[in-house]
Scaffold this active site. Structure first.
Site, PDB file in Angstrom:
ATOM      1  N   LYS A  48       0.844  -1.205   0.000  1.00 24.93           N
ATOM      2  CA  LYS A  48       0.000   0.000   0.000  1.00 24.93           C
ATOM      3  C   LYS A  48       0.874   1.248   0.000  1.00 24.93           C
ATOM      4  O   LYS A  48       0.609   2.209  -0.715  1.00 24.93           O
ATOM      5  CB  LYS A  48      -0.937  -0.020   1.218  1.00 24.93           C
ATOM      6  CG  LYS A  48      -2.054  -1.041   1.068  1.00 24.93           C
ATOM      7  CD  LYS A  48      -2.816  -1.311   2.351  1.00 24.93           C
ATOM      8  CE  LYS A  48      -3.793  -2.465   2.132  1.00 24.93           C
ATOM      9  NZ  LYS A  48      -4.421  -2.950   3.360  1.00 24.93           N
ATOM     10  N   GLN A  92      -4.492  -1.694   9.535  1.00 25.22           N
ATOM     11  CA  GLN A  92      -4.380  -3.026   8.931  1.00 25.22           C
ATOM     12  C   GLN A  92      -4.969  -4.076   9.886  1.00 25.22           C
ATOM     13  O   GLN A  92      -4.585  -4.154  11.045  1.00 25.22           O
ATOM     14  CB  GLN A  92      -2.900  -3.327   8.634  1.00 25.22           C
ATOM     15  CG  GLN A  92      -2.668  -4.623   7.897  1.00 25.22           C
ATOM     16  CD  GLN A  92      -3.267  -4.627   6.495  1.00 25.22           C
ATOM     17  OE1 GLN A  92      -3.144  -3.663   5.756  1.00 25.22           O
ATOM     18  NE2 GLN A  92      -3.925  -5.716   6.136  1.00 25.22           N
ATOM     19  N   ASP A 115     -11.139   2.686   3.994  1.00 20.43           N
ATOM     20  CA  ASP A 115     -11.515   1.272   3.863  1.00 20.43           C
ATOM     21  C   ASP A 115     -13.039   1.143   3.740  1.00 20.43           C
ATOM     22  O   ASP A 115     -13.540   0.085   3.364  1.00 20.43           O
ATOM     23  CB  ASP A 115     -11.047   0.489   5.102  1.00 20.43           C
ATOM     24  CG  ASP A 115      -9.856  -0.412   4.809  1.00 20.43           C
ATOM     25  OD1 ASP A 115      -9.619  -0.705   3.620  1.00 20.43           O
ATOM     26  OD2 ASP A 115      -9.181  -0.820   5.773  1.00 20.43           O
TER      27      ASP A 115
END
Ligand code: NAP
Length: 277
Positions: A48, A92, A115
């Site tokens: 990422k 994460q 997200d």
């Protein structure tokens, strides 16, 4: 049968984002928090971070020890909520067991929740009003759009009902006016349901459980699953070779949905930047 080339579609999306970044006043910023030292999570975070740099984003990779307390992690999220350089915050997952992932997600500002997991963003997806949508299902919609097939009125079956893939995928397809069936581990007659599906989205996490002869001739098959076999090979949830004989379009694993998830994260970060402006 045609392949939906996720790698290529993701590359085009990244190129388009990089072009747009050049025209902005400042670089959009993404912060990724990694707690602990799980090797798979570390690889995801590194990918990422690299993807951000490639398109010209400002990227902060924040590593915290596995022993961090709940309050320290929440404080870090609040700091990033208040940091003007940061447009997107991602924690994460999975987190170590002593931390409440849900509380952490709910502490992220919904405007920075790239997200798309915050209940406010999920609620908006339910109402077909969202702008930050979960990356994997949104990436699947981008892939489906490249086939030119109109999803309205199509029979779609989503296999898997997790919060991050299956459930938002159900809403994405419904928002496109498809008729959607969603399956879980208790579903009866999975093969019978799949045999009637115009579009199959597999998101289970079980190697090749979806057999080729369960696929209706001409169906579109999207395989979200990523499973590593004992011999090290990566396979999806679908028996690709057999399903490819039936399908009109199919995604490979690897090189299908995976690259789209990261490209969509970049897309969401750009959207968050524009909305904050
Ligand atoms: P998850 O949280 O473990 O959820 C799996 C879902 O599959 C659950 O709803 C479960 O049902 C259902 N299920 C299990 N066995 C089933 C069966 N035999 N028939 C029908 N449904 C069944 O998994 P996830 O996080 O959604 O991930 C799914 C897969 O996608 C994994 O392989 C993961 O690595 C992959 N993934 C890929 C990407 C990407 O970017 N390509 C992103 C995210 C995830 P219950 O609800 O009854 O337990």
């Amino acid at each position: 049968m045609k392949i939906i080339d996720g790698k290529k579609i993701a590359q085009n999306l990244r190129k388009d984002i990089a072009q747009q970044v050049k025209t902005l006043e400042r670089a959009p910023g993404l912060a990724v928090i990694l707690v602990g030292d799980d090797p798979a999570s570390a690889v995801y975070v590194r990918n990422k971070d690299n993807a951000c740099k490639e398109v010209g984003f400002y990227s902060e990779k924040i590593n915290k020890p596995a022993g961090i307390t709940q309050q320290q992690l929440l404080d870090e999220v609040v700091r990033l909520n208040n940091d003007d350089r940061i447009d997107g915050i991602l924690v994460q997952l999975p987190l170590p067991k002593h931390l409440d992932a849900n509380l952490v997600i709910e502490t992220i500002s919904p405007q920075k929740d790239v997200d798309g997991f915050h209940s406010e963003n999920i609620g908006k997806l339910m109402q077909n009003k969202s702008y930050l949508r979960p990356c994997t299902p949104k990436g699947v919609m981008t892939m489906l759009a490249t086939t030119g097939i109109d999803l309205a009125g199509k029979d779609c079956v989503v296999v898997g009902a997790s919060n991050i893939v299956g459930r938002p995928m159900l809403m994405e397809l419904l928002n496109a006016r498809a008729t959607v069936t969603i399956c879980n581990s208790k579903t009866q007659d999975l093969s019978g349901k799949l045999r009637r599906a115009d579009v199959v989205v597999a998101a289970v996490g079980a190697p090749q459980i979806i057999q080729g002869d369960w696929i209706k001739p001409g169906a579109v098959v999207i395989d979200v699953g990523i499973n590593r076999l004992e011999n090290g090979k990566l396979v999806g949830d679908v028996d690709f070779d057999a399903a490819a004989e039936q399908a009109s379009w199919i995604t490979p694993v690897p090189g299908g949905v995976g690259p789209m998830t990261i490209a969509t994260l970049l897309e969401n970060t750009l959207t968050a930047y524009k909305n904050r402006k």
